[in-house]
Motif scaffolding. Sequence first.
Motif, PDB file in Angstrom:
ATOM      1  N   CYS B 277       1.204  -1.015   0.087  1.00 35.05           N
ATOM      2  CA  CYS B 277       0.114  -0.335   0.139  1.00 35.05           C
ATOM      3  C   CYS B 277       1.228   1.455  -0.697  1.00 35.05           C
ATOM      4  CB  CYS B 277      -0.660   0.075   1.153  1.00 35.05           C
ATOM      5  SG  CYS B 277      -1.651   1.240   1.520  1.00 35.05           S
ATOM      6  N   ALA B 278       0.517   2.872  -0.971  1.00 37.14           N
ATOM      7  CA  ALA B 278       1.653   3.443  -0.746  1.00 37.14           C
ATOM      8  C   ALA B 278       0.658   4.181   0.829  1.00 37.14           C
ATOM      9  CB  ALA B 278       0.947   4.058  -1.919  1.00 37.14           C
ATOM     10  N   PRO B 279       2.321   4.913   0.585  1.00 32.86           N
ATOM     11  CA  PRO B 279       2.311   5.525   2.158  1.00 32.86           C
ATOM     12  C   PRO B 279       0.951   6.846   1.884  1.00 32.86           C
ATOM     13  CG  PRO B 279       4.319   5.635   1.433  1.00 32.86           C
ATOM     14  CD  PRO B 279       3.593   4.725   0.431  1.00 32.86           C
ATOM     15  N   GLY B 280       0.659   7.625   3.233  1.00 33.44           N
ATOM     16  CA  GLY B 280      -0.217   9.123   3.041  1.00 33.44           C
ATOM     17  C   GLY B 280       0.289  10.034   3.935  1.00 33.44           C
ATOM     18  N   ARG B 281       0.461  11.140   3.677  1.00 34.69           N
ATOM     19  CA  ARG B 281       0.131  11.982   4.874  1.00 34.69           C
ATOM     20  C   ARG B 281      -0.941  11.959   5.687  1.00 34.69           C
ATOM     21  NH1 ARG B 281      -0.883  17.318   6.439  1.00 34.69           N
ATOM     22  NH2 ARG B 281       0.639  18.606   6.487  1.00 34.69           N
ATOM     23  N   ASN B 282      -1.090  11.097   6.421  1.00 31.64           N
ATOM     24  CA  ASN B 282      -2.106  10.738   7.761  1.00 31.64           C
ATOM     25  C   ASN B 282      -1.862  12.291   8.759  1.00 31.64           C
ATOM     26  OD1 ASN B 282      -2.866   8.923   5.782  1.00 31.64           O
ATOM     27  ND2 ASN B 282      -1.623   7.863   7.205  1.00 31.64           N
ATOM     28  N   VAL B 283      -3.074  12.837   8.843  1.00 37.39           N
ATOM     29  CA  VAL B 283      -3.481  13.831   9.909  1.00 37.39           C
ATOM     30  C   VAL B 283      -4.429  12.799  11.003  1.00 37.39           C
ATOM     31  CG1 VAL B 283      -4.673  16.294  10.972  1.00 37.39           C
ATOM     32  CG2 VAL B 283      -3.413  15.585   8.300  1.00 37.39           C
ATOM     33  N   LEU B 284      -3.617  12.699  12.574  1.00 37.41           N
ATOM     34  CA  LEU B 284      -3.624  11.930  13.674  1.00 37.41           C
ATOM     35  C   LEU B 284      -4.334  12.809  14.429  1.00 37.41           C
ATOM     36  CD1 LEU B 284      -0.656   9.665  13.869  1.00 37.41           C
ATOM     37  CD2 LEU B 284      -2.406   9.490  12.090  1.00 37.41           C
ATOM     38  N   ILE B 285      -3.787  13.587  14.652  1.00 40.27           N
ATOM     39  CA  ILE B 285      -4.692  15.044  15.682  1.00 40.27           C
ATOM     40  C   ILE B 285      -4.502  15.920  14.824  1.00 40.27           C
ATOM     41  CG2 ILE B 285      -4.761  15.538  17.795  1.00 40.27           C
ATOM     42  CD1 ILE B 285      -2.859  13.312  18.900  1.00 40.27           C
ATOM     43  N   GLU B 286      -5.353  16.800  14.280  1.00 40.20           N
ATOM     44  CA  GLU B 286      -5.639  18.624  13.623  1.00 40.20           C
ATOM     45  C   GLU B 286      -5.938  19.467  14.891  1.00 40.20           C
ATOM     46  OE1 GLU B 286      -8.124  18.354  10.234  1.00 40.20           O
ATOM     47  OE2 GLU B 286      -6.994  20.288   9.894  1.00 40.20           O
ATOM     48  N   ASN B 287      -5.494  20.183  15.522  1.00 43.41           N
ATOM     49  CA  ASN B 287      -5.753  21.623  16.478  1.00 43.41           C
ATOM     50  C   ASN B 287      -6.175  21.141  18.000  1.00 43.41           C
ATOM     51  OD1 ASN B 287      -5.764  23.101  14.703  1.00 43.41           O
ATOM     52  ND2 ASN B 287      -7.106  23.012  13.359  1.00 43.41           N
ATOM     53  N   SER B 308      -4.313   2.764   5.845  1.00 44.88           N
ATOM     54  CA  SER B 308      -3.961   4.153   5.605  1.00 44.88           C
ATOM     55  C   SER B 308      -1.649   4.196   5.567  1.00 44.88           C
ATOM     56  CB  SER B 308      -3.663   5.023   6.577  1.00 44.88           C
ATOM     57  OG  SER B 308      -2.923   4.046   8.171  1.00 44.88           O
ATOM     58  N   GLY B 309      -1.406   2.666   4.828  1.00 43.67           N
ATOM     59  CA  GLY B 309      -0.644   2.559   4.042  1.00 43.67           C
ATOM     60  C   GLY B 309       0.613   2.587   5.243  1.00 43.67           C
ATOM     61  N   ASN B 310       0.102   2.046   6.692  1.00 44.87           N
ATOM     62  CA  ASN B 310       1.092   1.540   8.376  1.00 44.87           C
ATOM     63  C   ASN B 310       1.074  -0.041   7.783  1.00 44.87           C
ATOM     64  OD1 ASN B 310      -0.614   4.311   8.483  1.00 44.87           O
ATOM     65  ND2 ASN B 310       1.608   4.826   9.594  1.00 44.87           N
ATOM     66  N   GLY B 311       1.006  -0.598   7.502  1.00 44.29           N
ATOM     67  CA  GLY B 311       1.535  -2.410   7.285  1.00 44.29           C
ATOM     68  C   GLY B 311       2.652  -2.278   7.440  1.00 44.29           C
ATOM     69  N   ARG B 312       3.744  -2.695   7.760  1.00 40.74           N
ATOM     70  CA  ARG B 312       4.904  -2.883   7.948  1.00 40.74           C
ATOM     71  C   ARG B 312       5.720  -3.941   8.731  1.00 40.74           C
ATOM     72  NH1 ARG B 312       8.409   2.812   9.093  1.00 40.74           N
ATOM     73  NH2 ARG B 312       9.729   1.550   8.260  1.00 40.74           N
ATOM     74  N   ARG B 313       6.879  -4.414   8.291  1.00 42.14           N
ATOM     75  CA  ARG B 313       7.167  -5.499   9.225  1.00 42.14           C
ATOM     76  C   ARG B 313       8.761  -5.413   8.868  1.00 42.14           C
ATOM     77  NH1 ARG B 313       4.474 -10.278   5.387  1.00 42.14           N
ATOM     78  NH2 ARG B 313       4.064  -9.201   3.656  1.00 42.14           N
TER      79      ARG B 313
END
Lengths: 443, 440
Positions: B277-287, B308-313
């Motif tokens: 999966c291609a990584p993304g710019r994922n906003v987790l907390i906004e203001n 969200s492209g966060n599957g890693r090993r």
Amino acid sequence: MELATSVVDRAREGEGMEVYVTRGTETEVRAYEGAIESLTSADSSGVGIRVVLGNQVGFAYAGSLDPAVIDATLADARDNARYATPDADVVLAAPDGIAGVDLDLWDERVASTPMDEKIALAIDLERATRAADPRVRQVSSADYSDGRVEVALASTAGIRSTARRTSAFVSVDAIAGEGADTQTGTGFSVGRAPGDLNPEEAMVDAVLRSTRLLGAQKARSGRCTVVFDPRVVSTVLSVVAAALSGEAVVKGRSFFAGRIGESVAHGAVTLVDDPTDVRAYSASSHDGEGLACRRNVLISDGMLRMFVFDTVSARRAKTTSTGSAVRGGYAGTPTAGCRAIVLAPGSKGPEEILATVGDGLYVQSVTGIHSGVNPVSGDFSVGAEGLMIRGGHLAEPVREVTVASTLQRMLQAVVEIGSDLQWLPGLAAGQTLAIADMQLSGD
Amino acid sequence: MAEVFAEDSTSAGAMLDDRRVEELSSGRSRGAGIRVVDGKTTGFAHTSDLSEAGLLAAAAAAAAVAQQGGGKVRTVALGPGSIHDRGDRMLPDSVDKARKLDLLRRADEAARAMGDAVSQVQVGCGDSRRRVLIANSDGLLAEDDQVRTRFNVICVANGDTGMQTGHESLARTEGYEIFERYGVEDIARTAAARALVKLSARPAPSGEVPIVLAGGSGGILFHEACGHGLEADHIVKDASVYTGQVGQLVASPLVTLVDDGTVLGEWGNFAFDDEGCAPGRNVLIENGVLTDYMWDWLRARQEGRTSSGNGRRQSYQHLPMVRMTNTYLLAGSENADEIVAQTPSGVYVKKLGGGQVNTATGDFVFGTTEAYLIEDGHITEPLRDANLIGNGPEVLRRIDAVADDFDMTPGTCGKDGQSVPVGCGQATLRITGVTLGGTA
């Protein structure tokens, strides 16, 4: 062994070579909500080759025993040797006449136990933990794992050693909740085979550790006596062990350097590294260079007696190897290190120690060991959770505090060493240990 | 779902220690991990035997676990393949080993030139190339070619008060061209200065104190205080303090936190995650408001959404799980010096060490490796190393100032026995109170 010796036989005139070959299988089961969440089964193997040309050493490794891969790895090791700084102390270990003890670390039951029984161990452990206490609201992991590893080591210096071991492990992470409060606890059991394991003990430990912390608050800052749980003691001893490595000493990276014969600890402290004790999880007949492991008394009656050495660090320190080379599998090169540390037990059990201490803090787990304990400077600062000790008994739970001192002061400030020695995974056993005058930091 | 993850990796390392090039090391690894997911059960097997027979044996082992019913053969059309072209990189193989040794020696000299009190220097240089191919029964086919280069220096300084250590590292998802932009001497001097300044350090205070974290001091605060707690594997098991908090205010309004695997060259950068999966710019907390968690394929599927492209090993020998990439706090508008000047008393942390978190309780620790007292708005005496302890949601609410001097730092993140490279970033910020675990 045939593979290791066949590679060593390819050494050229004047070339030293050491070949480390390992083969293993592993199984890992994770249970969740009464079913298998994941099951891993795998074989792995690898080779690590050191080549010594003159006094230059080169290393290469591969995660495969394929002949073409071994050829390429050998070529890499030879090429790498050309670049090392020549050093007369760099030699391969040679047999020193000390015979290795015969240790039985292999249990056929790891291979013969049906997979269904292994799966059941994890699933039953999860179910039992959930059912044990209504306050356990989640079991985030319940695992069974086992492994079989065979190692062969051969060198042009005449080393031929083989070893094999099995291991089995269950662990469970319980999450307890009451109102908005959440606390966690881990329990585990280790052995050489599934039949050695005590899942009941793992379950009871996880439930007790999580539930007894419910309602925990920060404590008031101040100096106090701290009583450490055996698991924490094992972790702390592992850091002390790093400072007793001859490699760290000869390179000026140990606070013990230059202190042989001096008092470095309270008179009750005797610290032994003994991989030949079959009860140690990390027991081993031979070290990472194929020399016999032996019982080394590092500190006795508070006096620093010796460091542990591999061949190269020993030559640099003008002494001989203590059979203490350790290596991180086929991808690692040997270095000096402890393997099975034991602090000689005292006479009192945990309850008696609490009674003797009277008031203080009981620490059941610590965090930040790697970021907060420095084996070079000795600075010690870790996150802690546990229970206050009041009137000689465990009292209210405590979280989000730190305990701090220096390892040097802690060794001198030992108040009581427990009789409750536990053989734990990792490189040190542990028992209850009370240390005076530590800084508790909270509110 | 059935998946094949094939990996071919090579690595090389060189170490200079105690004035000697101790040894060069080369490593190679090739193999495949086969994953079969059936309902809630995952079967996994890996092998270094990439022949058709080896792969089929591993596939059978993985499938045996997951398949409750009978097996069936399904032919899947793969593609079109996604192959990422990274452009020009100075690949590790193309760099002469003598040049690597030159980097080590230059760093050693620069560190030792900082003063006679510098008693020991260890310099390490390493590179890796990891080529992966991922194909699955949904028809996905992706390939990536990841090149990483790192350089680190550890110094010991010896003085009347004993020994102190200083550490500095550079790590990029790039080739050896990074040494055209970054000077190894600078890295070495930073490490040496860090050890030297602590020779005159006093014990750190204990108790709750205001903390100013310098820009780029580690960013590990967010990695531990909320990063791990926002990983969906903890969320779906209700093992995170942030479960059920989407849409809630979980931090100071000054906090906008992003996890972003797309930042080229950063240590946690890649073209495809380890599930293709291609990584993304994922906003987790906004203001300050929690907007989303981080997801891998498995947990996303459970919740009926996409990864969200966060599957890693760590390698083909490991199952993928939810991991961070480059996690950073967006810069604020204040001036870093003024934040210090407006802090009557507290502790200024120039460099952080590692940390650890319990995601279920939110309690976390992180260590300081270079810190100073703040007195009357001025940075004064250096402090010995200590750990800080806090609770994630509480600490994030106590951030009352964020500056504009953003910087990133590399790190290694460990979770469930697997290590992956990650980046952390943050500008200078102040926390009104955190418990510092000193001895004074």
